[in-house]
Write a protein that holds these residues in place. Structure first.
Motif, PDB file in Angstrom:
ATOM      1  N   GLY A  82     -78.614  88.905 -31.060  1.00 42.19           N
ATOM      2  CA  GLY A  82     -77.931  90.205 -31.185  1.00 42.19           C
ATOM      3  C   GLY A  82     -78.878  91.377 -31.389  1.00 42.19           C
ATOM      4  N   GLY A  83     -78.496  92.247 -32.334  1.00 37.91           N
ATOM      5  CA  GLY A  83     -79.210  93.507 -32.534  1.00 37.91           C
ATOM      6  C   GLY A  83     -80.703  93.365 -32.763  1.00 37.91           C
ATOM      7  N   ARG A 143     -82.414  92.791 -29.406  1.00 33.84           N
ATOM      8  CA  ARG A 143     -82.382  94.072 -28.684  1.00 33.84           C
ATOM      9  C   ARG A 143     -83.439  95.029 -29.239  1.00 33.84           C
ATOM     10  NH1 ARG A 143     -77.655  96.419 -30.934  1.00 33.84           N
ATOM     11  NH2 ARG A 143     -79.133  97.252 -32.454  1.00 33.84           N
ATOM     12  N   ASP A 181     -80.288  88.373 -37.605  1.00 32.17           N
ATOM     13  CA  ASP A 181     -79.183  87.409 -37.664  1.00 32.17           C
ATOM     14  C   ASP A 181     -79.604  86.143 -36.937  1.00 32.17           C
ATOM     15  OD1 ASP A 181     -77.530  89.164 -39.021  1.00 32.17           O
ATOM     16  OD2 ASP A 181     -76.834  90.101 -37.167  1.00 32.17           O
ATOM     17  N   ARG A 198     -69.044  85.844 -26.234  1.00 32.21           N
ATOM     18  CA  ARG A 198     -68.068  86.602 -27.022  1.00 32.21           C
ATOM     19  C   ARG A 198     -68.634  87.933 -27.495  1.00 32.21           C
ATOM     20  NH1 ARG A 198     -69.260  86.994 -32.447  1.00 32.21           N
ATOM     21  NH2 ARG A 198     -70.904  85.552 -33.053  1.00 32.21           N
ATOM     22  N   ARG A 199     -69.919  88.156 -27.315  1.00 26.78           N
ATOM     23  CA  ARG A 199     -70.565  89.377 -27.816  1.00 26.78           C
ATOM     24  C   ARG A 199     -70.238  90.554 -26.911  1.00 26.78           C
ATOM     25  NH1 ARG A 199     -74.118  88.072 -32.001  1.00 26.78           N
ATOM     26  NH2 ARG A 199     -73.950  85.847 -32.392  1.00 26.78           N
ATOM     27  N   ASP A 200     -70.368  91.767 -27.463  1.00 29.36           N
ATOM     28  CA  ASP A 200     -69.809  92.917 -26.740  1.00 29.36           C
ATOM     29  C   ASP A 200     -70.587  93.356 -25.497  1.00 29.36           C
ATOM     30  OD1 ASP A 200     -71.802  93.787 -28.489  1.00 29.36           O
ATOM     31  OD2 ASP A 200     -70.562  95.269 -29.527  1.00 29.36           O
ATOM     32  N   ASN A 249     -76.700  93.255 -26.384  1.00 25.37           N
ATOM     33  CA  ASN A 249     -76.466  92.657 -27.711  1.00 25.37           C
ATOM     34  C   ASN A 249     -76.236  91.157 -27.604  1.00 25.37           C
ATOM     35  OD1 ASN A 249     -76.568  95.134 -28.879  1.00 25.37           O
ATOM     36  ND2 ASN A 249     -74.361  95.367 -29.166  1.00 25.37           N
ATOM     37  N   ASP A 293     -60.716  93.984 -28.309  1.00 26.80           N
ATOM     38  CA  ASP A 293     -61.166  94.670 -29.521  1.00 26.80           C
ATOM     39  C   ASP A 293     -61.540  96.112 -29.162  1.00 26.80           C
ATOM     40  OD1 ASP A 293     -62.406  95.656 -31.757  1.00 26.80           O
ATOM     41  OD2 ASP A 293     -63.976  94.124 -31.863  1.00 26.80           O
ATOM     42  N   ARG A 331     -64.880  98.183 -29.822  1.00 26.52           N
ATOM     43  CA  ARG A 331     -66.014  98.135 -28.871  1.00 26.52           C
ATOM     44  C   ARG A 331     -66.131  99.423 -28.060  1.00 26.52           C
ATOM     45  NH1 ARG A 331     -64.218  92.099 -27.084  1.00 26.52           N
ATOM     46  NH2 ARG A 331     -65.008  91.044 -28.952  1.00 26.52           N
ATOM     47  N   ARG A 362     -68.206 101.464 -30.174  1.00 29.90           N
ATOM     48  CA  ARG A 362     -69.548 100.875 -30.231  1.00 29.90           C
ATOM     49  C   ARG A 362     -70.323 101.221 -28.962  1.00 29.90           C
ATOM     50  NH1 ARG A 362     -71.022  96.729 -33.828  1.00 29.90           N
ATOM     51  NH2 ARG A 362     -71.984  95.472 -32.192  1.00 29.90           N
ATOM     52  N   ARG A 403     -71.443 104.725 -29.341  1.00 30.97           N
ATOM     53  CA  ARG A 403     -72.434 104.816 -30.413  1.00 30.97           C
ATOM     54  C   ARG A 403     -73.787 104.270 -29.970  1.00 30.97           C
ATOM     55  NH1 ARG A 403     -74.632 100.487 -34.088  1.00 30.97           N
ATOM     56  NH2 ARG A 403     -72.557  99.692 -34.592  1.00 30.97           N
ATOM     57  N   PHE A 404     -73.789 103.115 -29.320  1.00 37.08           N
ATOM     58  CA  PHE A 404     -75.072 102.568 -28.848  1.00 37.08           C
ATOM     59  C   PHE A 404     -75.671 103.493 -27.786  1.00 37.08           C
ATOM     60  CE2 PHE A 404     -73.471  98.354 -30.466  1.00 37.08           C
ATOM     61  CZ  PHE A 404     -74.496  98.150 -31.375  1.00 37.08           C
ATOM     62  N   LYS A 419     -72.283 107.088 -37.183  1.00 37.15           N
ATOM     63  CA  LYS A 419     -73.497 106.526 -36.553  1.00 37.15           C
ATOM     64  C   LYS A 419     -73.840 107.292 -35.274  1.00 37.15           C
ATOM     65  CE  LYS A 419     -73.398 101.847 -38.386  1.00 37.15           C
ATOM     66  NZ  LYS A 419     -73.181 100.431 -38.153  1.00 37.15           N
TER      67      LYS A 419
HETATM   68  P1  ATP Z   1     -76.811  97.609 -35.723  1.00 42.74           P
HETATM   69  O1  ATP Z   1     -78.231  97.954 -35.531  1.00 42.74           O
HETATM   70  O2  ATP Z   1     -75.938  98.785 -35.737  1.00 42.74           O
HETATM   71  O3  ATP Z   1     -76.549  96.686 -36.887  1.00 42.74           O
HETATM   72  P2  ATP Z   1     -76.056  95.340 -34.176  1.00 42.74           P
HETATM   73  O4  ATP Z   1     -76.099  95.052 -32.709  1.00 42.74           O
HETATM   74  O5  ATP Z   1     -76.857  94.443 -35.073  1.00 42.74           O
HETATM   75  O6  ATP Z   1     -76.426  96.844 -34.378  1.00 42.74           O
HETATM   76  P3  ATP Z   1     -73.789  94.517 -35.702  1.00 42.74           P
HETATM   77  O7  ATP Z   1     -72.479  95.220 -35.902  1.00 42.74           O
HETATM   78  O8  ATP Z   1     -74.661  94.254 -36.856  1.00 42.74           O
HETATM   79  O9  ATP Z   1     -74.547  95.322 -34.570  1.00 42.74           O
HETATM   80  O10 ATP Z   1     -73.414  93.150 -34.992  1.00 42.74           O
HETATM   81  C1  ATP Z   1     -74.341  92.108 -34.719  1.00 42.74           C
HETATM   82  C2  ATP Z   1     -74.038  91.497 -33.370  1.00 42.74           C
HETATM   83  O11 ATP Z   1     -72.718  90.945 -33.379  1.00 42.74           O
HETATM   84  C3  ATP Z   1     -74.055  92.482 -32.219  1.00 42.74           C
HETATM   85  O12 ATP Z   1     -75.355  92.658 -31.697  1.00 42.74           O
HETATM   86  C4  ATP Z   1     -73.129  91.820 -31.226  1.00 42.74           C
HETATM   87  O13 ATP Z   1     -73.794  90.766 -30.554  1.00 42.74           O
HETATM   88  C5  ATP Z   1     -72.079  91.187 -32.120  1.00 42.74           C
HETATM   89  N1  ATP Z   1     -70.917  92.064 -32.364  1.00 42.74           N
HETATM   90  C6  ATP Z   1     -70.743  92.905 -33.400  1.00 42.74           C
HETATM   91  N2  ATP Z   1     -69.555  93.520 -33.337  1.00 42.74           N
HETATM   92  C7  ATP Z   1     -68.951  93.065 -32.229  1.00 42.74           C
HETATM   93  C8  ATP Z   1     -67.688  93.296 -31.623  1.00 42.74           C
HETATM   94  N3  ATP Z   1     -66.833  94.171 -32.137  1.00 42.74           N
HETATM   95  N4  ATP Z   1     -67.399  92.609 -30.490  1.00 42.74           N
HETATM   96  C9  ATP Z   1     -68.274  91.722 -29.970  1.00 42.74           C
HETATM   97  N5  ATP Z   1     -69.474  91.463 -30.491  1.00 42.74           N
HETATM   98  C10 ATP Z   1     -69.817  92.104 -31.609  1.00 42.74           C
END
Ligand code: ATP
Ligand code: MG
Length: 419
Positions: free
Chosen positions: A37-38, A41, A53, A121-123, A127, A165, A168, A171, A174-175, A212
């Protein structure tokens, strides 16, 4: 999938040693694990991730059995926090989200032995990448290309994903503001179509995402919220903001009240408050934004006494925010020269330590009590009267001068003189 043996990125993701340890330990016990995830990235972008994570095939009970100190953070969702010294890492089991019942939350989540399912399942593609030293970069949806080309793109069908959801949608915006990315066309069209689903998202979550966005290096992306027809779904009062009034750029200092005030500064104080209240903003921030909105429209004045008076009306950091906001805005009552003069005089006033608040006054409430005034409202009024004098003329901030002023004003009449 990228070939881990030839992928140079395999060698360069700066995973913290404790996260690396957790992954190795899980692997030793026969469970796949990687960061996801984040953090992937951000590392690929050369930024320092906020948190790392970890995702794994092991189910929570297995994770807990391997590590000494763990916290049940969200067992139902597969998340266990593993403590390593003072550091905490969230370790989450690969999972599939069940059906979404309310446009925001899956009815249930199920664990899966397949990383691919978890990534699906990730957005957004950027990510949805995972990485481990052993496997290298795992990028099933070409997130690396989107990262390189500056694009936010949903994993899978955007209409389905935003339909599941609606958060998103925000999100994505925001991204795009945080990273300075475009939103890919199909993703963009889908988010416009499904904007009404934001009605199902809590105002707190909306407010967090909007903050954000505003605090990002590209707060001007707020214009997309209007352009894409999303504004009325942020909240009723937000939908009433005229986008032509909105002027904000990454040059505005990234402080929360200041950035919100920049967005709302053409509103009346009441309208600005209504927007923030509807988004459930905390009272302190609302107060600060209102102050900035009010004073944005008022000239501070280029005389020392007027500056001291303005300074006396607000906390020190709020005054700094006000000057910074005025520096950035295009339509303020002052000229650029006036602003430069105000800044110069502000430094002078601060450098000299002029009194601009009751606490800096050369007499205190206790002094007045000693002089025989009864504790209560009259003392407050007397001190405020003295502060007014001192704001006008800084030289008057002297105990004897102030006491003489008090005596001549009649404030001490009736008080038993003990001096
Ligand atoms: P940040 O730097 O803002 O924390 P992040 O990408 O780590 O950005 P988080 O909200 O911490 O965002 O979420 C961690 C991961 O979980 C994301 O990178 C994404 O893969 C997944 N995720 C979070 N929220 C969603 C969502 N609403 N739908 C799908 N996947 C999500
Ligand atoms: Mg995060």
């Amino acid at each position: 999938m990228t070939n881990p043996d030839t992928d140079p990125l395999k060698l360069c993701l700066p995973i913290p040693p404790q996260a690396e340890y957790i992954i190795e330990k899980l692997e030793e016990n026969g469970f796949e694990a990687c960061v996801v995830g984040g953090c992937v990235r951000d590392s690929l972008l050369g930024r320092k991730p906020g948190d790392w994570d970890i995702t794994t095939r092991a189910v929570p009970e297995q994770v807990k059995a391997i590590f000494g100190r763990t916290i049940d953070t969200g067992i139902a969702h597969g998340t266990v926090t593993v403590m390593r010294g003072k550091e905490a890492y969230e370790v989450t089991t690969y999972r599939i989200d069940g059906e979404y019942e309310d446009g925001r939350h899956p009815k249930n989540v199920a664990f899966t032995p397949y990383l691919e399912e978890d990534l699906k399942r990730r957005d957004f593609t950027i990510n949805a990448m995972a990485y481990s030293r052993r496997a290298g970069l795992i990028d099933l949806f070409d997130g690396k290309t989107d990262l390189r080309e500056g694009r936010i793109r949903c994993v899978g069908n955007p209409l389905d994903r935003f339909g599941e959801d609606a958060l998103r949608i925000l999100r994505a915006l925001r991204f795009s503001a945080q990273l300075g990315f475009e939103i890919e066309e199909e993703t963009r069209e889908a988010l416009k179509t499904l904007a009404p689903n934001l009605a199902r998202v809590s105002k707190e979550r909306i407010h967090t995402e909007m903050t954000k966005l505003l605090m990002s290096p590209h707060p001007e992306c707020i214009h997309r919220v209007f352009e894409y027809g999303i504004a009325p779904w942020i909240s009723k009062t937000f939908g009433e903001i005229n986008p032509r009034d909105v002027w904000i750029t990454g040059d505005f200092p990234p402080r929360i009240p200041l950035r919100w005030a920049a967005l709302l500064c053409h509103e009346t104080e009441e309208a600005a408050q209504a927007v923030l209240k509807e988004l459930k903003m905390d009272n302190d921030t609302i107060g600060r934004v209102k102050l900035l909105v009010r004073w944005r429209q008022r000239p501070v004045g280029t005389e020392e006494k007027l500056i001291r008076k303005t300074m006396s009306q607000m906390p020190e950091d709020a005054y700094d925010d006000l000057l910074a906001l005025k520096q950035c805005l295009r339509d303020i009552p002052e000229s650029r020269e006036d602003l430069a003069e105000i800044s110069r005089l502000t430094c002078l006033i601060r450098g000299r330590g002029d009194c601009v608040r009751l606490k800096d006054l050369a007499v205190t409430g206790d002094d007045l009590v000693t002089l025989g005034m009864r504790p209560g409202k009259a003392i407050g009024q007397a001190l405020n009267m003295l502060l007014e004098l001192v704001l006008e003329d800084r030289e008057k901030n002297d105990r004897n001068t102030l006491l003489a002023e008090l005596a001549s004003s009649g404030c001490l009449c009736g008080a038993d003189s003990k001096t």
